[in-house]
Design a protein around this motif. Sequence first.
Motif, PDB file in Angstrom:
ATOM      1  N   ILE A 128      42.554  14.360  36.505  1.00  0.00           N
ATOM      2  CA  ILE A 128      42.980  15.728  36.806  1.00  0.00           C
ATOM      3  C   ILE A 128      42.908  16.669  35.631  1.00  0.00           C
ATOM      4  O   ILE A 128      43.192  17.856  35.796  1.00  0.00           O
ATOM      5  N   TYR A 129      42.536  16.162  34.452  1.00  0.00           N
ATOM      6  CA  TYR A 129      42.636  17.031  33.291  1.00  0.00           C
ATOM      7  C   TYR A 129      41.805  18.292  33.460  1.00  0.00           C
ATOM      8  O   TYR A 129      40.643  18.225  33.841  1.00  0.00           O
ATOM      9  N   PRO A 130      42.406  19.478  33.200  1.00  0.00           N
ATOM     10  CA  PRO A 130      41.682  20.753  33.368  1.00  0.00           C
ATOM     11  C   PRO A 130      40.422  20.795  32.529  1.00  0.00           C
ATOM     12  O   PRO A 130      40.415  20.387  31.380  1.00  0.00           O
ATOM     13  N   LYS A 131      39.373  21.283  33.125  1.00  0.00           N
ATOM     14  CA  LYS A 131      38.084  21.372  32.445  1.00  0.00           C
ATOM     15  C   LYS A 131      37.873  22.787  31.894  1.00  0.00           C
ATOM     16  O   LYS A 131      38.636  23.702  32.137  1.00  0.00           O
ATOM     17  N   HIS A 132      36.773  22.940  31.155  1.00  0.00           N
ATOM     18  CA  HIS A 132      36.481  24.236  30.530  1.00  0.00           C
ATOM     19  C   HIS A 132      36.189  25.292  31.594  1.00  0.00           C
ATOM     20  O   HIS A 132      36.544  26.466  31.445  1.00  0.00           O
ATOM     21  N   LYS A 133      35.523  24.893  32.676  1.00  0.00           N
ATOM     22  CA  LYS A 133      35.221  25.835  33.756  1.00  0.00           C
ATOM     23  C   LYS A 133      36.329  25.784  34.802  1.00  0.00           C
ATOM     24  O   LYS A 133      36.910  24.731  35.059  1.00  0.00           O
ATOM     25  N   GLN A 134      36.596  26.919  35.421  1.00  0.00           N
ATOM     26  CA  GLN A 134      37.666  27.012  36.414  1.00  0.00           C
ATOM     27  C   GLN A 134      37.122  26.994  37.848  1.00  0.00           C
ATOM     28  O   GLN A 134      37.762  27.495  38.766  1.00  0.00           O
ATOM     29  N   ILE A 135      35.948  26.409  38.037  1.00  0.00           N
ATOM     30  CA  ILE A 135      35.357  26.277  39.368  1.00  0.00           C
ATOM     31  C   ILE A 135      35.100  24.802  39.640  1.00  0.00           C
ATOM     32  O   ILE A 135      34.610  24.077  38.776  1.00  0.00           O
ATOM     33  N   ILE A 136      35.462  24.365  40.844  1.00  0.00           N
ATOM     34  CA  ILE A 136      35.313  22.965  41.209  1.00  0.00           C
ATOM     35  C   ILE A 136      34.878  22.888  42.673  1.00  0.00           C
ATOM     36  O   ILE A 136      35.283  23.722  43.487  1.00  0.00           O
ATOM     37  N   SER A 137      34.032  21.925  42.990  1.00  0.00           N
ATOM     38  CA  SER A 137      33.632  21.766  44.389  1.00  0.00           C
ATOM     39  C   SER A 137      34.828  21.276  45.200  1.00  0.00           C
ATOM     40  O   SER A 137      35.721  20.607  44.672  1.00  0.00           O
ATOM     41  N   TYR A 138      34.831  21.594  46.468  1.00  0.00           N
ATOM     42  CA  TYR A 138      35.965  21.225  47.312  1.00  0.00           C
ATOM     43  C   TYR A 138      36.090  19.703  47.438  1.00  0.00           C
ATOM     44  O   TYR A 138      37.204  19.164  47.466  1.00  0.00           O
ATOM     45  N   SER A 139      34.967  19.004  47.480  1.00  0.00           N
ATOM     46  CA  SER A 139      35.003  17.534  47.558  1.00  0.00           C
ATOM     47  C   SER A 139      35.614  16.935  46.291  1.00  0.00           C
ATOM     48  O   SER A 139      36.430  16.004  46.356  1.00  0.00           O
ATOM     49  N   ALA A 140      35.233  17.481  45.109  1.00  0.00           N
ATOM     50  CA  ALA A 140      35.824  17.013  43.851  1.00  0.00           C
ATOM     51  C   ALA A 140      37.303  17.371  43.789  1.00  0.00           C
ATOM     52  O   ALA A 140      38.114  16.621  43.239  1.00  0.00           O
ATOM     53  N   CYS A 141      37.647  18.521  44.364  1.00  0.00           N
ATOM     54  CA  CYS A 141      39.047  18.949  44.424  1.00  0.00           C
ATOM     55  C   CYS A 141      39.874  17.945  45.228  1.00  0.00           C
ATOM     56  O   CYS A 141      40.979  17.564  44.824  1.00  0.00           O
ATOM     57  N   LEU A 142      39.348  17.500  46.351  1.00  0.00           N
ATOM     58  CA  LEU A 142      40.058  16.514  47.175  1.00  0.00           C
ATOM     59  C   LEU A 142      40.149  15.164  46.472  1.00  0.00           C
ATOM     60  O   LEU A 142      41.127  14.424  46.650  1.00  0.00           O
ATOM     61  N   PHE A 143      39.139  14.834  45.663  1.00  0.00           N
ATOM     62  CA  PHE A 143      39.201  13.604  44.880  1.00  0.00           C
ATOM     63  C   PHE A 143      40.340  13.687  43.867  1.00  0.00           C
ATOM     64  O   PHE A 143      41.083  12.716  43.680  1.00  0.00           O
ATOM     65  N   GLN A 144      40.478  14.848  43.190  1.00  0.00           N
ATOM     66  CA  GLN A 144      41.608  15.054  42.283  1.00  0.00           C
ATOM     67  C   GLN A 144      42.935  14.924  43.018  1.00  0.00           C
ATOM     68  O   GLN A 144      43.872  14.286  42.535  1.00  0.00           O
ATOM     69  N   PHE A 145      43.014  15.538  44.183  1.00  0.00           N
ATOM     70  CA  PHE A 145      44.206  15.465  45.032  1.00  0.00           C
ATOM     71  C   PHE A 145      44.559  14.006  45.327  1.00  0.00           C
ATOM     72  O   PHE A 145      45.706  13.583  45.196  1.00  0.00           O
ATOM     73  N   HIS A 146      43.550  13.230  45.722  1.00  0.00           N
ATOM     74  CA  HIS A 146      43.768  11.818  46.050  1.00  0.00           C
ATOM     75  C   HIS A 146      44.231  11.031  44.834  1.00  0.00           C
ATOM     76  O   HIS A 146      45.194  10.244  44.902  1.00  0.00           O
ATOM     77  N   MET A 147      43.575  11.218  43.692  1.00  0.00           N
ATOM     78  CA  MET A 147      43.935  10.483  42.485  1.00  0.00           C
ATOM     79  C   MET A 147      45.330  10.852  42.002  1.00  0.00           C
ATOM     80  O   MET A 147      46.116   9.986  41.599  1.00  0.00           O
ATOM     81  N   PHE A 148      45.652  12.149  42.046  1.00  0.00           N
ATOM     82  CA  PHE A 148      46.947  12.614  41.552  1.00  0.00           C
ATOM     83  C   PHE A 148      48.094  11.960  42.321  1.00  0.00           C
ATOM     84  O   PHE A 148      49.037  11.426  41.726  1.00  0.00           O
ATOM     85  N   PHE A 192      41.096  25.349  26.125  1.00  0.00           N
ATOM     86  CA  PHE A 192      40.215  24.185  26.059  1.00  0.00           C
ATOM     87  C   PHE A 192      40.545  23.312  24.845  1.00  0.00           C
ATOM     88  O   PHE A 192      40.628  22.085  24.958  1.00  0.00           O
ATOM     89  N   VAL A 193      40.755  23.910  23.689  1.00  0.00           N
ATOM     90  CA  VAL A 193      41.045  23.162  22.462  1.00  0.00           C
ATOM     91  C   VAL A 193      42.382  22.421  22.585  1.00  0.00           C
ATOM     92  O   VAL A 193      42.491  21.237  22.232  1.00  0.00           O
ATOM     93  N   ILE A 194      43.387  23.118  23.093  1.00  0.00           N
ATOM     94  CA  ILE A 194      44.706  22.490  23.248  1.00  0.00           C
ATOM     95  C   ILE A 194      44.637  21.317  24.220  1.00  0.00           C
ATOM     96  O   ILE A 194      45.149  20.225  23.947  1.00  0.00           O
ATOM     97  N   MET A 195      43.974  21.538  25.370  1.00  0.00           N
ATOM     98  CA  MET A 195      43.877  20.488  26.379  1.00  0.00           C
ATOM     99  C   MET A 195      43.096  19.285  25.859  1.00  0.00           C
ATOM    100  O   MET A 195      43.486  18.134  26.080  1.00  0.00           O
ATOM    101  N   LEU A 196      42.009  19.538  25.154  1.00  0.00           N
ATOM    102  CA  LEU A 196      41.195  18.441  24.618  1.00  0.00           C
ATOM    103  C   LEU A 196      41.986  17.646  23.585  1.00  0.00           C
ATOM    104  O   LEU A 196      41.957  16.408  23.581  1.00  0.00           O
ATOM    105  N   THR A 197      42.707  18.340  22.716  1.00  0.00           N
ATOM    106  CA  THR A 197      43.513  17.674  21.685  1.00  0.00           C
ATOM    107  C   THR A 197      44.584  16.790  22.319  1.00  0.00           C
ATOM    108  O   THR A 197      44.768  15.630  21.924  1.00  0.00           O
ATOM    109  N   VAL A 198      45.296  17.350  23.296  1.00  0.00           N
ATOM    110  CA  VAL A 198      46.353  16.579  23.953  1.00  0.00           C
ATOM    111  C   VAL A 198      45.770  15.401  24.722  1.00  0.00           C
ATOM    112  O   VAL A 198      46.345  14.308  24.730  1.00  0.00           O
ATOM    113  N   TYR A 199      44.618  15.601  25.355  1.00  0.00           N
ATOM    114  CA  TYR A 199      43.979  14.510  26.101  1.00  0.00           C
ATOM    115  C   TYR A 199      43.629  13.350  25.172  1.00  0.00           C
ATOM    116  O   TYR A 199      43.835  12.177  25.518  1.00  0.00           O
TER     117      TYR A 199
END
Length: 301
Positions: free
Chosen positions: A75-95, A26-33
């Motif tokens: 798409i940036y990874p969040k602290h939690k590793q669970i995501i709703s399927y609809s939000a997952c498809l939104f990430q897919f679309h944006m990516f 989380f710290v590494i990802m937040l710093t890089v973001y």
Amino acid sequence: MEDEFNVTYVTLAGYVQVDEYRFLYFVIMLTVYILILCSNCTIVYLIWINQSLHEPMYIFIAALLINSVLLSTAIYPKHKQIISYSACLFQFHMFYSVGGSEFLLLAAMSYDRYVSICKPLQYPTIMNKTTVCIFLVLAWILPASQVAVPAALSANQKLCSFILKAIFCNNTVYKLQCVVSRAQIIHDMVILLNVALLPVLFILFTYTRIFIITYRSSREVRKKAVQTCLPHLIVLINFSCLCAYDVITVQLESDFPITVRLIMTLQIVMYHPLFNPIMYGLKMREISKHLKKLFCPAKMI
């Protein structure tokens, strides 16, 4: 997870020893973001406030850097590793929308360089504001509208798995589905052709023409061509390699150790959005000059 109520969540299982290194990730990802936001937005700001940078080449660079911010934010990874399927498809679309936009913007930049170097007298007429606006609109609308179709088709597919071997939702979402229809595969191939393969072939064609013409020209013309074209080519090669990995990984998922998949995916999430501002900030002389004025004003006096 109860399919009958259509409440579906997906576990992102692409991390290595996530329970042990959760806070470190989380710290590494937040710093890089934060670095991605600051570096990309700084150059976009310089292009916006400096009239001398209000040229098609720099406008396309600004659009490319905005793409990096959009991609990272979506798409940036969040602290939690669970995501709703609809939000997952939104990430897919944006990516894939932003990824397609990057190829089309690089194609527009290659055409701009081709006209500038090979047809300098016609450049103001060809690369006018209308042309630039059309290129920008097409670069953002065309991929988004095409990728919306597989995202919509995936929303209605039955899922047989809820564990995604990735750190964000890319084409591995197809591994969650019980059956991937032939229509989806065909449409994905058409998208790949339209927003990736054809733009890359066009870019290679224009740069080949540029290098052939400049090879016959003076040393000064060759130097100008290298200074303006080399950063674009390096960005293209870098991004194409990362996209090639993303396309084949869904087919060869079982052959890739989880550590290798994590490292390669982090290249897309962390390395590439930082690579663009560094490349254009250091290699493009006009942008580099304004960066020095911004951060070292005393030395410019």
